[in-house]
Motif scaffolding. Structure first.
Motif, PDB file in Angstrom:
ATOM      1  N   PHE A  80      40.605  34.239  35.385  1.00 24.33           N
ATOM      2  CA  PHE A  80      39.761  35.329  34.889  1.00 24.33           C
ATOM      3  C   PHE A  80      38.511  35.499  35.736  1.00 24.33           C
ATOM      4  N   TRP A  81      37.831  34.390  36.041  1.00 27.22           N
ATOM      5  CA  TRP A  81      36.560  34.494  36.758  1.00 27.22           C
ATOM      6  C   TRP A  81      36.729  34.915  38.210  1.00 27.22           C
ATOM      7  N   ALA A  82      37.952  34.867  38.717  1.00 30.14           N
ATOM      8  CA  ALA A  82      38.188  35.364  40.071  1.00 30.14           C
ATOM      9  C   ALA A  82      37.927  36.863  40.161  1.00 30.14           C
ATOM     10  N   ASP A  83      38.128  37.580  39.034  1.00 27.47           N
ATOM     11  CA  ASP A  83      37.854  39.020  39.002  1.00 27.47           C
ATOM     12  C   ASP A  83      37.631  39.469  37.560  1.00 27.47           C
ATOM     13  N   PRO A  84      36.450  39.189  37.009  1.00 32.63           N
ATOM     14  CA  PRO A  84      36.197  39.563  35.610  1.00 32.63           C
ATOM     15  C   PRO A  84      36.158  41.070  35.373  1.00 32.63           C
ATOM     16  N   SER A  85      36.078  41.855  36.446  1.00 32.04           N
ATOM     17  CA  SER A  85      36.013  43.309  36.275  1.00 32.04           C
ATOM     18  C   SER A  85      37.287  43.882  35.663  1.00 32.04           C
ATOM     19  N   VAL A  86      38.374  43.097  35.643  1.00 35.97           N
ATOM     20  CA  VAL A  86      39.625  43.618  35.088  1.00 35.97           C
ATOM     21  C   VAL A  86      39.490  43.974  33.615  1.00 35.97           C
ATOM     22  N   ILE A  87      38.510  43.378  32.939  1.00 38.49           N
ATOM     23  CA  ILE A  87      38.378  43.637  31.502  1.00 38.49           C
ATOM     24  C   ILE A  87      37.514  44.857  31.215  1.00 38.49           C
ATOM     25  N   PHE A  88      36.773  45.353  32.200  1.00 39.15           N
ATOM     26  CA  PHE A  88      35.814  46.428  31.942  1.00 39.15           C
ATOM     27  C   PHE A  88      36.456  47.726  31.452  1.00 39.15           C
ATOM     28  N   PRO A  89      37.566  48.192  32.033  1.00 40.00           N
ATOM     29  CA  PRO A  89      38.164  49.440  31.516  1.00 40.00           C
ATOM     30  C   PRO A  89      38.560  49.344  30.042  1.00 40.00           C
ATOM     31  N   ALA A  90      39.103  48.202  29.640  1.00 41.19           N
ATOM     32  CA  ALA A  90      39.495  48.041  28.233  1.00 41.19           C
ATOM     33  C   ALA A  90      38.274  48.008  27.334  1.00 41.19           C
ATOM     34  N   LEU A  91      37.196  47.380  27.799  1.00 40.45           N
ATOM     35  CA  LEU A  91      35.960  47.365  27.015  1.00 40.45           C
ATOM     36  C   LEU A  91      35.376  48.769  26.911  1.00 40.45           C
TER      37      LEU A  91
END
Length: 328
Positions: free
Chosen positions: A252-263
């Motif tokens: 997850f911490w390798a690219d935390p931006s993956v969660i931003f669209p869902a948020l």
């Protein structure tokens, strides 16, 4: 001159050898790591999407389902077990996320956000096929709950969000700056160095155990740092954990931006939310959660005094009072 150089080099090598030998001796004892659910038949388990998860469901099968989402990523639900008291009104589902806690380890490519959300959806379908669910998330689990709401807004009746660390890129940058600074301090670095040597003596036999031990030790040292408001001043960080999933965390911490669209999608969802903050925490506590709550049309804020980041562990009775008032 050459003799002096060689003599100095010999002294330095001797010191290094003595230091290495000292570290080996100081870390010669067992490094306890709990076996995973796939290696311990006595652990409760749930199976979703072909993955064996450490978890259980308690309460009346006819009651509304509440799914508990722990933090990390990589952590487990041990410090959240006081939420079992909600079985008076809900069917409560606890589980360690895939690759985390005592659940089955999976490859990094199977630790995507989509896979995590699919597991939650599969659990909801399995235990509440005809009714909406309640989500109770702590830290990363609160972010995961919001991501699920963004993807399935009509599936969730309400959600309790306990100190999510950030909800967008700007929030992540602020959070990461403070985390990085604290992670470079001597207590955390020292814990990682010692754990690296100790990891050769882990008690669990699976291949993930050594790295899980190292990362779990560092995470605890970080949370227990005297300058970290995850615990109240003058008190240790004592929230218990079974085991930490290093690969789940690293992925997850390798690219935390993956969660931003869902948020982002969750901001417009018409789902009642309760943000919960620990009164001792001036990092991810009241001020940040008030700011988070202000971004949602149907959000409330509850502050639990004398609690740090692990609100449920620190003050279970007060936290449950606030949660029950919201759920009722």
């Amino acid at each position: 001159m050459k003799r002096k150089i060689l003599k100095t080099a010999g002294v330095l090598l001797g010191i290094a050898a003595l230091g290495f030998a000292g570290l080996m001796a100081a870390t010669s004892g067992d490094a306890p790591v709990t076996d995973l659910v796939v290696h311990d038949a006595d652990l409760p388990r749930l199976t979703v999407n072909g993955i064996t998860l450490h978890g259980e469901v308690i309460g009346d099968p006819g009651a509304p389902l509440a799914i508990v989402l722990h933090g990390g990523p990589g952590g487990d639900h041990r410090s959240l077990k006081a939420l079992a008291a909600l079985e008076e009104t809900h069917r409560v589902l606890f589980f360690d996320q895939r690759g985390a806690g005592l659940s089955e380890r999976v490859a990094p490519e199977d630790l995507t956000l989509a896979a995590q959300l699919s597991d939650i959806d599969a659990l909801a379908e399995q235990f509440s096929p005809d009714g909406q669910i309640t989500l109770i998330g702590h830290s990363f689990g609160a972010m995961l709950a919001l991501a699920y709401i963004g993807a399935h807004p009509t599936r969730v009746s309400r959600a309790v969000l306990i100190e999510p660390g950030f909800l967008d890129a700007a929030g992540y940058e602020a959070w990461e700056a403070r985390r990085a600074e604290m992670s470079r301090t001597f207590p955390v670095v020292r814990a990682g160095l010692l754990a690296g040597f100790q990891s050769r003596n882990v008690t669990a036999t699976d291949e993930a155990a050594p790295q899980d031990y190292v990362v779990g030790t560092v995470v605890h040292a970080f949370a227990d740092h005297p300058d970290n408001p995850y615990h109240c001043a003058g008190k240790p960080y004592d929230a218990p954990a079974w085991r930490f999933g290093a690969t789940a965390s690293d992925t997850f911490w390798a690219d935390p931006s993956v969660i931003f669209p869902a948020l982002d999608a969750a901001f417009s969802a018409d789902v009642p939310l309760l943000f919960v903050a620990g009164g001792c925490n001036d990092w991810t506590g009241e001020a940040l959660q008030a700011a988070h709550a202000s971004r949602f049309p149907t959000a409330e804020l509850a502050v639990v005094e004398d609690a740090g980041h692990d609100v449920i562990w620190d003050q279970p009775a007060h936290a449950l009072t606030a949660i029950r008032a919201f759920l009722d």
